[in-house]
Enzyme design. Sequence first.
Site, PDB file in Angstrom:
ATOM      1  N   VAL A   9       1.167  -0.950  -0.052  1.00 53.50           N
ATOM      2  CA  VAL A   9       0.168  -0.032   0.163  1.00 53.50           C
ATOM      3  C   VAL A   9       0.870   1.165  -0.103  1.00 53.50           C
ATOM      4  CG1 VAL A   9      -2.032  -0.897   1.003  1.00 53.50           C
ATOM      5  CG2 VAL A   9      -0.265   0.097   2.533  1.00 53.50           C
ATOM      6  N   SER A  10       0.142   2.365  -0.521  1.00 51.95           N
ATOM      7  CA  SER A  10       1.245   3.495  -0.581  1.00 51.95           C
ATOM      8  C   SER A  10       1.372   4.295   0.829  1.00 51.95           C
ATOM      9  CB  SER A  10       0.603   4.604  -1.701  1.00 51.95           C
ATOM     10  OG  SER A  10       0.315   3.934  -2.921  1.00 51.95           O
TER      11      SER A  10
END
Length: 182
Positions: A9-10
């Site tokens: 995930v970012s």
Amino acid sequence: MSRIGYARVSTIDQDLETQIAKLKAEGCAIIRSEKVSGASRDGRAELATIIDFLRPGDELVVARLDRLGRDTRDVLNIIHECEQKGAFVTVLDPHVSTRGEMGHVVLTVLGMVAQMERRFIKERQREGIEQAKRQGVYKGGRQRLDRGRIRELSAKGLGPAGIAKLVGCSRMQVYRIIHACQ
């Protein structure tokens, strides 16, 4: 032959659990995950570790193609590196694998679509910011970290690793904030 899952995930406030659950359901014996941007390969230590340890016949499994990367060239380079080691890449949604020639074509097209999507998002975001600025309502992005607290903890002699643990961020973010005020 091992099925190795990779979840990404970012941002630190996003959740990896859905991806990890999908990878476990697919029978991945090993799952590595990280919270880092997919815009480039910089700082993606877990992905680098997986690629280093791939053996012939292994399979790198990701929930979606954009978890590997947002740039077509990066995605294709990652796939190429896996294949150089005799390994395969499988994307679960939509289900595509590099085991067959058609898989390569589909993954190339999906990589191009992911890159275009990223550009469209950035363009719409930029247009929205410009419009908000013209209307005088733009306040800038929200600050995710209390920079004053980080500087205060640093001034008290706490090291970057300790500060990062306390405020819930990476050491690199702490270094950037500390060095920005010097």
